[in-house]
Design a protein around this motif. Structure first.
Motif, PDB file in Angstrom:
ATOM      1  N   GLN A   4       0.805  -1.203   0.000  1.00  0.00           N
ATOM      2  CA  GLN A   4       0.000   0.000   0.000  1.00  0.00           C
ATOM      3  C   GLN A   4       0.847   1.265   0.000  1.00  0.00           C
ATOM      4  O   GLN A   4       0.451   2.292  -0.535  1.00  0.00           O
ATOM      5  CB  GLN A   4      -0.933  -0.022   1.216  1.00  0.00           C
ATOM      6  N   ARG A   7       1.479   2.447  -3.554  1.00  0.00           N
ATOM      7  CA  ARG A   7       0.336   2.778  -4.385  1.00  0.00           C
ATOM      8  C   ARG A   7      -0.013   4.251  -4.223  1.00  0.00           C
ATOM      9  O   ARG A   7       0.091   4.821  -3.146  1.00  0.00           O
ATOM     10  CB  ARG A   7      -0.882   1.943  -3.988  1.00  0.00           C
ATOM     11  N   ARG A  10      -5.795   7.154  -3.937  1.00  0.00           N
ATOM     12  CA  ARG A  10      -6.848   7.718  -4.777  1.00  0.00           C
ATOM     13  C   ARG A  10      -7.862   8.461  -3.916  1.00  0.00           C
ATOM     14  O   ARG A  10      -8.173   8.045  -2.795  1.00  0.00           O
ATOM     15  CB  ARG A  10      -7.557   6.598  -5.553  1.00  0.00           C
ATOM     16  N   GLY A 189      -0.834  -7.423  -7.772  1.00  0.00           N
ATOM     17  CA  GLY A 189      -0.737  -5.989  -8.022  1.00  0.00           C
ATOM     18  C   GLY A 189       0.317  -5.630  -9.032  1.00  0.00           C
ATOM     19  O   GLY A 189       1.273  -4.919  -8.713  1.00  0.00           O
ATOM     20  N   ARG A 191      -0.189  -3.753 -11.515  1.00  0.00           N
ATOM     21  CA  ARG A 191      -0.395  -2.360 -11.916  1.00  0.00           C
ATOM     22  C   ARG A 191      -1.369  -1.723 -10.936  1.00  0.00           C
ATOM     23  O   ARG A 191      -2.136  -2.404 -10.259  1.00  0.00           O
ATOM     24  CB  ARG A 191      -0.935  -2.258 -13.344  1.00  0.00           C
ATOM     25  N   ASP A 192      -1.328  -0.422 -10.868  1.00  0.00           N
ATOM     26  CA  ASP A 192      -2.222   0.313  -9.978  1.00  0.00           C
ATOM     27  C   ASP A 192      -3.612   0.320 -10.598  1.00  0.00           C
ATOM     28  O   ASP A 192      -3.787   0.669 -11.769  1.00  0.00           O
ATOM     29  CB  ASP A 192      -1.701   1.737  -9.792  1.00  0.00           C
ATOM     30  N   GLY A 236      -6.864  -0.399   0.404  1.00  0.00           N
ATOM     31  CA  GLY A 236      -6.763   0.289  -0.874  1.00  0.00           C
ATOM     32  C   GLY A 236      -8.082   0.671  -1.491  1.00  0.00           C
ATOM     33  O   GLY A 236      -8.114   1.299  -2.550  1.00  0.00           O
TER      34      GLY A 236
END
Length: 260
Positions: A4, A7, A10, A189, A191-192, A236
């Motif tokens: 995390q 990342r 968002r 994971g 890619r984001d 996330g």
């Protein structure tokens, strides 16, 4: 899933699944209230014969407010890829990019209940892949309709990693915190990708289309800002989807967190 800490965080956004359940004027008023409460997206379930068709209903909602709109979710068991992709592309064009296509395999047995031939899990995944591919062809280089994919097992998760912009996990409404955390973190994971979670129950109330009718809600509590923030920090999740019956209840949380 990537650690995390690596990342991008968002901003929160919130969607509302808003079927037509009490007449058109009441539904139109509800759509306007949802828009005024700070929600980002109005979503419709794919349940043929229960309510007007998804495409025209979403187009009507888009004309009422400036909300984003989306399918939550197109059921691949009921839909052919080409026509579904064309409808999705058309909605994106007509709303000037405010449409997002949610797609999933569909509830087991839903096609048989509607008198259609049974569709295997493998064929459902094939339809999902072909729908996204056709959508990208229709969109061309100047439009990118976001795809939110509902996933359960490892095969559908792998497909989402390949072709989707966001993913929502098919989780039990009374999901265990540790189990959910581990499951999402195990999502490869590479890619984001935006992580979405639907909230099927608030307190002792159930959301139509989002929870089994016999769910025991005694141990469930209203989603609080602290819990939503924890789920973004530790797991996330940043996109939360609720049923329309909860929109007023959760509105203060949305006002506090949306866009943060």
């Amino acid at each position: 899933m990537a650690d995390q800490a690596t990342r991008a965080t968002r901003p929160f956004r919130f969607g509302v699944v808003t079927p037509i359940s009490s007449g058109l004027p009441a539904w139109q008023d509800r759509v306007r209230r949802i828009a005024d409460s700070g929600y980002s997206t109005l979503l419709m379930p794919d349940v043929p014969t229960w309510q007007p068709a998804l495409g025209p209903t979403l187009a009507t909602a888009a004309a009422l407010t400036d909300l984003r709109i989306g399918s939550w979710v197109y059921a691949a068991a009921l839909r052919e890829p080409w026509s579904t992709a064309w409808e999705a592309h058309s909605l994106a064009v007509l709303t000037e990019g405010r449409f997002e296509m949610g797609i999933g395999a569909g509830r087991p047995g839903i096609e048989v209940e509607l008198g259609l031939p049974a569709v295997s899990p493998a064929e459902r995944r094939t339809r999902m892949r072909e729908t996204v591919a056709a959508l990208r062809t229709f969109d061309g280089p100047d439009l990118h309709t976001p795809v939110v994919m509902a996933v359960s097992g490892p095969k559908s998760q792998a497909l989402a990693l390949e072709v989707a912009d966001a993913v929502t996990f098919v989780l039990p409404p009374d999901d265990d915190r540790i189990e959910t955390t581990n499951r999402v973190r195990d999502f490869a994971g590479r890619r984001d990708i935006e992580l979405a979670q639907h909230i099927a129950a608030v307190g002792d109330r159930l959301a139509p289309f989002m929870a089994p009718p016999d769910l025991d809600t005694a141990a469930l509590r209203a989603a609080a800002a602290e819990e939503i923030e924890r789920r973004r920090e530790e797991i996330g999740f940043s996109y939360f989807v609720i049923g329309a019956d909860f929109a007023d209840t959760l509105a203060p949380v949305v006002a506090k967190l949306a866009g943060q």
